[in-house]
Design a protein around this motif. Structure first.
Motif, short mmCIF file in Angstrom:
data_model
loop_
_atom_site.label_atom_id
_atom_site.label_comp_id
_atom_site.label_asym_id
_atom_site.label_seq_id
_atom_site.Cartn_x
_atom_site.Cartn_y
_atom_site.Cartn_z
N PRO A 250 0.80 -1.23 0.00
CA PRO A 250 0.00 0.00 0.00
C PRO A 250 0.84 1.28 0.00
CG PRO A 250 -0.93 -1.57 1.54
CD PRO A 250 0.40 -2.13 1.08
N LEU A 251 2.09 1.19 0.39
CA LEU A 251 2.94 2.37 0.37
C LEU A 251 3.20 2.86 -1.06
CD1 LEU A 251 5.51 1.49 3.18
CD2 LEU A 251 3.50 2.99 3.31
N ARG A 252 3.00 1.98 -2.03
CA ARG A 252 3.15 2.41 -3.42
C ARG A 252 2.16 3.52 -3.74
NH1 ARG A 252 2.50 -2.78 -7.03
NH2 ARG A 252 0.53 -2.67 -5.95
N GLY A 253 0.92 3.36 -3.25
CA GLY A 253 -0.09 4.39 -3.46
C GLY A 253 0.29 5.69 -2.79
N ASP A 254 0.81 5.61 -1.56
CA ASP A 254 1.26 6.80 -0.84
C ASP A 254 2.40 7.48 -1.59
OD1 ASP A 254 -0.59 6.44 1.15
OD2 ASP A 254 0.82 5.60 2.59
N ALA A 255 3.33 6.70 -2.09
CA ALA A 255 4.48 7.27 -2.82
C ALA A 255 4.01 7.95 -4.11
CB ALA A 255 5.50 6.18 -3.13
N GLU A 256 3.08 7.33 -4.80
CA GLU A 256 2.57 7.93 -6.04
C GLU A 256 1.80 9.21 -5.74
OE1 GLU A 256 0.39 6.66 -10.15
OE2 GLU A 256 -0.17 5.54 -8.35
N ALA A 257 0.99 9.20 -4.68
CA ALA A 257 0.24 10.39 -4.29
C ALA A 257 1.20 11.53 -3.92
CB ALA A 257 -0.69 10.07 -3.13
N ALA A 258 2.26 11.21 -3.21
CA ALA A 258 3.24 12.23 -2.83
C ALA A 258 3.97 12.79 -4.05
CB ALA A 258 4.24 11.65 -1.83
N ALA A 259 4.31 11.93 -5.00
CA ALA A 259 4.98 12.39 -6.22
C ALA A 259 4.06 13.31 -7.03
CB ALA A 259 5.43 11.19 -7.05
N ALA A 260 2.79 12.93 -7.14
CA ALA A 260 1.83 13.77 -7.86
C ALA A 260 1.64 15.10 -7.13
CB ALA A 260 0.50 13.04 -8.02
N ALA A 261 1.57 15.06 -5.80
CA ALA A 261 1.42 16.29 -5.02
C ALA A 261 2.61 17.22 -5.22
CB ALA A 261 1.26 15.95 -3.53
N THR A 262 3.79 16.66 -5.38
CA THR A 262 4.99 17.46 -5.62
C THR A 262 4.88 18.21 -6.95
OG1 THR A 262 6.33 15.94 -4.32
CG2 THR A 262 7.49 17.35 -5.89
N ILE A 263 4.44 17.51 -7.99
CA ILE A 263 4.30 18.15 -9.31
C ILE A 263 3.22 19.22 -9.26
CG2 ILE A 263 3.70 17.76 -11.74
CD1 ILE A 263 6.43 16.60 -10.92
N VAL A 264 2.10 18.91 -8.62
CA VAL A 264 1.02 19.89 -8.52
C VAL A 264 1.49 21.11 -7.72
CG1 VAL A 264 -1.29 20.31 -7.53
CG2 VAL A 264 -0.83 18.21 -8.82
N GLY A 265 2.18 20.89 -6.63
CA GLY A 265 2.69 22.00 -5.83
C GLY A 265 3.69 22.86 -6.60
N ALA A 266 4.58 22.21 -7.32
CA ALA A 266 5.56 22.96 -8.12
C ALA A 266 4.86 23.76 -9.22
CB ALA A 266 6.58 22.01 -8.74
#
Length: 174
Positions: free
Chosen positions: A32-48
């Motif tokens: 399940p950490l794969r989903g967390d990692a993907e969500a965090a990566a997407a959040a980084t792009i959105v934030g940038a």
């Protein structure tokens, strides 16, 4: 008669069973950490992207006044990043998201939307038909006097990362 040292078949079997049980327990917690990692990566792009939009709005107001900010409606925010992500496919028109690789971003030039195709869809929920994806669009923001107040990267579809409510909140509208 001397007995040779070593593992008996029973001892070896018990060790193998123990290793398998530990592996199953670990995978149940780690996958399940794969989903967390993907969500965090997407959040980084959105934030940038949101930061880059803010800087572009400020620069346009200083250079050309508020009227030049209106050009950012439906603008591709990936163009504003100093370095585009490795998983950005570019600007595309008339594409079926089901035919594109998961785990990638693209900008739909017809709808003027930035789209991320979710890799681990089992940890993601949305009402959109088709492949699981995040959809964003740059939109003009007006104040109560109907004057242009800025630009935001707005979430188009409702979604939730099932393993990470905190990260899903980061990706939501501000």
């Amino acid at each position: 008669m001397r007995r040779e040292a070593g593992f008996s078949l029973l001892e070896l079997t018990l060790v193998v069973i123990l290793v398998v049980v530990l592996y199953v327990i670990a995978m149940d917690r780690i996958l399940p950490l794969r989903g967390d990692a993907e969500a965090a990566a997407a959040a980084t792009i959105v934030g940038a992207s949101r930061s880059a939009i803010g800087m572009e709005v400020a620069a346009r107001i200083l250079d050309g006044g508020p009227a030049s900010v209106a050009e950012l409606d439906g603008f591709n925010p990936m163009r504003l990043l100093s370095e585009q992500p490795d998983n950005y496919l570019g600007e595309m028109g008339g594409v079926d998201p089901a035919n594109l690789p998961v785990g990638h971003w693209y900008f739909d030039i017809e709808s003027r939307e930035l789209v991320y195709l979710v890799r681990f869809g089992e940890y993601f929920r949305t009402e959109l038909p088709g492949p699981p994806r995040l959809v964003f669009r740059t939109e003009l923001v007006y104040n109560e006097r109907d004057e242009l107040a800025g630009v935001r990267l707005a979430r188009i579809n409702a979604f939730v990362w099932t393993q990470s409510a905190d990260t899903a909140e980061l990706l939501g509208n501000r």
